[in-house]
Every structure is written in C-alpha cells, then in structure tokens.
Design a protein around this motif. Structure first.
Motif, mmCIF file in Angstrom:
data_model
loop_
_atom_site.group_PDB
_atom_site.id
_atom_site.type_symbol
_atom_site.label_atom_id
_atom_site.label_comp_id
_atom_site.label_asym_id
_atom_site.label_seq_id
_atom_site.Cartn_x
_atom_site.Cartn_y
_atom_site.Cartn_z
ATOM 1 N N MET A 125 0.861 -1.173 0.000
ATOM 2 C CA MET A 125 0.000 0.000 0.000
ATOM 3 C C MET A 125 0.904 1.232 0.000
ATOM 4 N N SER A 126 0.619 2.170 -0.879
ATOM 5 C CA SER A 126 1.451 3.361 -0.981
ATOM 6 C C SER A 126 1.221 4.294 0.205
ATOM 7 N N LYS A 127 2.157 5.215 0.377
ATOM 8 C CA LYS A 127 2.028 6.186 1.468
ATOM 9 C C LYS A 127 0.780 7.039 1.292
ATOM 10 N N GLU A 128 0.451 7.351 0.045
ATOM 11 C CA GLU A 128 -0.756 8.151 -0.219
ATOM 12 C C GLU A 128 -2.015 7.393 0.202
ATOM 13 N N MET A 129 -2.036 6.103 -0.098
ATOM 14 C CA MET A 129 -3.198 5.295 0.278
ATOM 15 C C MET A 129 -3.301 5.159 1.788
ATOM 16 N N LEU A 130 -2.156 5.011 2.464
ATOM 17 C CA LEU A 130 -2.178 4.941 3.929
ATOM 18 C C LEU A 130 -2.669 6.256 4.525
ATOM 19 N N LYS A 131 -2.251 7.359 3.923
ATOM 20 C CA LYS A 131 -2.705 8.669 4.397
ATOM 21 C C LYS A 131 -4.229 8.787 4.222
ATOM 22 N N GLN A 132 -4.711 8.333 3.088
ATOM 23 C CA GLN A 132 -6.152 8.369 2.838
ATOM 24 C C GLN A 132 -6.892 7.459 3.828
ATOM 25 N N ALA A 133 -6.340 6.289 4.111
ATOM 26 C CA ALA A 133 -6.965 5.375 5.074
ATOM 27 C C ALA A 133 -7.016 6.007 6.457
ATOM 28 N N ASP A 134 -5.956 6.731 6.847
ATOM 29 C CA ASP A 134 -5.962 7.429 8.132
ATOM 30 C C ASP A 134 -7.060 8.500 8.170
ATOM 31 N N GLU A 135 -7.240 9.182 7.047
ATOM 32 C CA GLU A 135 -8.311 10.191 6.979
ATOM 33 C C GLU A 135 -9.678 9.524 7.130
ATOM 34 N N TRP A 136 -9.856 8.384 6.474
ATOM 35 C CA TRP A 136 -11.116 7.650 6.602
ATOM 36 C C TRP A 136 -11.337 7.209 8.045
ATOM 37 N N LEU A 137 -10.279 6.782 8.695
ATOM 38 C CA LEU A 137 -10.389 6.344 10.085
ATOM 39 C C LEU A 137 -10.855 7.504 10.973
ATOM 40 N N ARG A 138 -10.286 8.687 10.737
ATOM 41 C CA ARG A 138 -10.727 9.865 11.511
ATOM 42 C C ARG A 138 -12.208 10.154 11.251
ATOM 43 N N SER A 139 -12.622 9.997 9.996
ATOM 44 C CA SER A 139 -14.037 10.215 9.653
ATOM 45 C C SER A 139 -14.922 9.191 10.351
ATOM 46 N N MET A 140 -14.417 7.961 10.452
ATOM 47 C CA MET A 140 -15.190 6.921 11.141
ATOM 48 C C MET A 140 -15.335 7.261 12.622
ATOM 49 N N TYR A 141 -14.282 7.810 13.235
ATOM 50 C CA TYR A 141 -14.375 8.228 14.638
ATOM 51 C C TYR A 141 -15.380 9.371 14.792
ATOM 52 N N ASP A 142 -15.365 10.289 13.813
ATOM 53 C CA ASP A 142 -16.342 11.389 13.845
ATOM 54 C C ASP A 142 -17.765 10.833 13.760
#
Length: 109
Positions: free
Chosen positions: A1-18
């Motif tokens: 998984m590329s760094k960009e995809m990991l960054k996007q996954a982290d953003e999704w995770l934050r959205s899931m917490y929201d």
C-alpha cells in the motif's frame, strides 16, 4: 500500500471516529466501533508490510554488497597465493619461503 493510500486510510479512520461520536444507539455504536477497530488493525498491518518491505530491500542490498566484497577478497586471496607459489618456486631463500608457505597453509585450515 502506498504512502498516499495509507494517508487516505488514516483520513477515513478519523471520519469513522467522527461518525461514531454522532451515534446514540448502543448496538450501532458497538457495530461501528468493531469496524473502526478492524480498519485500524488493517492500517497497522499495511504499515508493517511496508516496513518489512523496506527492511527486505535494505537486507538484499547488504547481501549483494557482501557477496561482491567476498568475491573481490577471494580473487585477491588467489593472487596472493599465486605470488607466494611463484616465490616458492623461484626464490633464492627456499627455507624461509617454505616456512611462510607452511604458516599460511596452517592458518587457512
């Protein structure tokens, strides 16, 4: 998984917490939390795979360099033994050359 995809996954995770913070139904909260935990675990696994891949790349480079140096030293060793053999055959001091030759042979055993 590329760094960009990991960054996007982290953003999704934050959205899931929201999203979780907006939930009121206990069953819905539990369901969402399980999905968040799973997603977080998957991100950690992807990061670990990336780390292991980097370590593997580094290890492969080290192995290639070590093999190259070993080959170079083996070739140098052959040249030294050739020079010693030549001295043994053509030297004016055969006793001393014989002692050097024997000492080197005993070290290589």
């Amino acid at each position: 998984m590329s760094k960009e995809m990991l960054k996007q996954a982290d953003e999704w995770l934050r959205s899931m917490y929201d999203l979780l913070s907006l939930k009121t139904d206990p069953e819905d909260i539990e369901y969402t939390q399980k999905r968040i935990d799973l997603f977080k675990w998957m991100i950690e696994q992807a990061e670990r795979v990336q780390e292991l891949g980097n370590n593997l790349d580094h290890g492969a480079k080290v192995a290639v360099e070590t093999a190259r140096r070993l080959h170079k030293e083996q070739e140098q060793n052959k040249r030294y033994w050739g020079a010693i053999e030549s001295m043994r055959l053509h030297a004016h001091y055969p006793k001393q050359i014989k002692q050097i030759y024997e000492a080197l042979e005993s070290e290589s055993d």
